[in-house]
Design an enzyme around this catalytic site. Structure first.
Site, mmCIF file in Angstrom:
data_model
loop_
_atom_site.group_PDB
_atom_site.id
_atom_site.type_symbol
_atom_site.label_atom_id
_atom_site.label_comp_id
_atom_site.label_asym_id
_atom_site.label_seq_id
_atom_site.Cartn_x
_atom_site.Cartn_y
_atom_site.Cartn_z
ATOM 1 N N HIS A 1 51.477 67.526 -1.637
ATOM 2 C CA HIS A 1 50.375 66.812 -0.979
ATOM 3 C C HIS A 1 49.183 66.609 -1.660
ATOM 4 O O HIS A 1 48.532 65.440 -1.831
ATOM 5 C CB HIS A 1 50.109 67.111 0.343
ATOM 6 C CG HIS A 1 51.358 67.855 1.343
ATOM 7 N ND1 HIS A 1 52.331 66.990 2.086
ATOM 8 C CD2 HIS A 1 51.904 69.027 1.298
ATOM 9 C CE1 HIS A 1 53.043 67.583 2.518
ATOM 10 N NE2 HIS A 1 53.164 68.774 1.989
HETATM 11 O O1 RIB Z 1 49.763 69.544 5.473
HETATM 12 C C1 RIB Z 1 49.699 69.609 3.992
HETATM 13 C C2 RIB Z 1 48.262 70.434 3.551
HETATM 14 O O2 RIB Z 1 48.222 71.570 4.455
HETATM 15 C C3 RIB Z 1 48.118 70.411 2.187
HETATM 16 O O3 RIB Z 1 46.773 70.138 1.936
HETATM 17 C C4 RIB Z 1 48.550 71.974 2.102
HETATM 18 O O4 RIB Z 1 47.800 72.665 0.879
HETATM 19 C C5 RIB Z 1 47.895 72.697 3.348
HETATM 20 O O5 RIB Z 1 46.548 72.824 3.253
#
Ligand code: RIB
Ligand code: CA
Length: 321
Positions: free
Chosen positions: A250
């Site tokens: 992500h």
């Molecule tokens: O939903 C994904 C996010 O949540 C990313 O930033 C991961 O590192 C967690 O923080």
């Protein structure tokens, strides 16, 4: 090339680590500082993990420790446990307490991240792009304390939010779920916001064959990226929440779209809000797409829905290679 000045806000975290490596290896970005928040782990762990990655990158970028808790809600322990499973006495975690890197010798700056953000933005000569890939508590607190700093924010790029399907909760994505009040303060401030949510990140998942390509490139950075990717795929398989082959990295996508906006193939201006009700939808990103509520010149929020996985992966291979 005109470098984009950025502050990167992280809760390191496995995908945060890849985002940090991408940011620090991209000439398009001038990383002024990395600020650290609680989230995937307690803030002390996130600081140590961030310092370990910064050292791996041989970077002298300053690292600032920020908030240990959300602005309003308490640390969401069950989220961490929901990303961790113990099998045969072995703990498997989406975000290890400590990354498998040498203990950091570098130290975080003395100043708190929130104070740094306020001081830096109050005196900035040029506007900053603020990339936040954890619970947005640090920037939320800074904007609450000194709203005028928004004048020196070019844009906030969130890894956060989702339209329809969440991860930490049915319709809420983890970062916005961890600190919905902070996310709302930032969105309501009127600053330009690009929201890279789960719809986009899951449309550009990396897979175990990509991990092999990382291994073949064989730099310390690609080896770390391969191992983090493999462990994420494995943990989701064990949690019965993944396909056992691919997963979204992500945070790195939020950095990638600042380097090259065309990595995002579908993005729409939308009127956005955050649900602060304490019910099932707490922390949900709500985009109002009804007739009569179309975005207009006052709409500062855009939501990414799709990304180009090949372009994203190629960028990671080039930069981390
Ligand atoms: O939903 C994904 C996010 O949540 C990313 O930033 C991961 O590192 C967690 O923080
Ligand atoms: Ca993160």
């Amino acid at each position: 090339m005109e470098q984009k000045k950025i502050i990167l806000d992280v809760d390191t975290g496995s995908d945060d680590a890849i985002a940090i490596m991408l940011a620090l290896s991209s000439p398009e970005l001038d990383v002024k500082a990395i600020t650290v928040t609680w989230g995937n782990r307690p803030v002390e762990n996130c600081v140590e993990n961030t310092l370990r990655v910064v050292e791996l990158m041989n970077s002298d970028v300053p690292v600032y420790k920020g908030c240990p808790e959300a602005m309003v809600r308490y640390m969401n322990e069950e989220f961490i446990s929901s990303c961790t499973i113990v099998e045969d006495g072995v703990e498997y975690s989406l975000h290890p307490a400590y990354l498998d890197l040498p203990e950091a010798t570098k130290k975080a700056e003395k100043k708190n991240a929130v104070s740094f953000i306020i001081d830096y933005l109050m005196n900035a000569e040029e506007k900053i792009t603020f990339i936040t890939v954890g619970p947005p508590t640090n920037l939320g607190m800074a904007l609450r304390a000194a709203p005028e700093i928004k004048e020196n924010i070019e844009e906030v790029v969130f890894m956060g939010g989702a339209i329809n399907k969440g991860n930490a909760a049915p319709v809420s994505e983890a970062n916005f779920y961890h600190d919905p009040e902070a996310a709302k303060i930032i969105i309501d401030s009127g600053v330009k916001c690009r929201i890279i949510g789960l719809n986009a990140t899951h449309s550009a998942e990396l897979n175990l064959d990509d991990a092999k390509v990382f291994d073949e490139i064989n730099t310390p950075q690609t080896r770390l990226a391969a191992s983090l990717l493999r462990s994420r795929v494995d943990v989701f398989r064990r949690l019965k929440q993944g396909n056992g082959y691919s997963d979204a990295i992500h945070d790195a996508l939020a950095v990638a779209c600042v380097i090259d906006p065309t990595v995002i193939t579908e993005i729409h201006k939308m009127r956005c809000d955050i649900d602060l009700g304490r019910g099932l939808a707490y922390g949900q990103l709500v985009a109002d797409c009804r007739y009569g509520n179309e975005p207009d010149e006052n709409t500062k929020t855009s939501v990414a829905l799709k990304a180009d996985k090949d372009k994203f992966f190629k960028m990671l291979c080039e930069r981390l290679g």
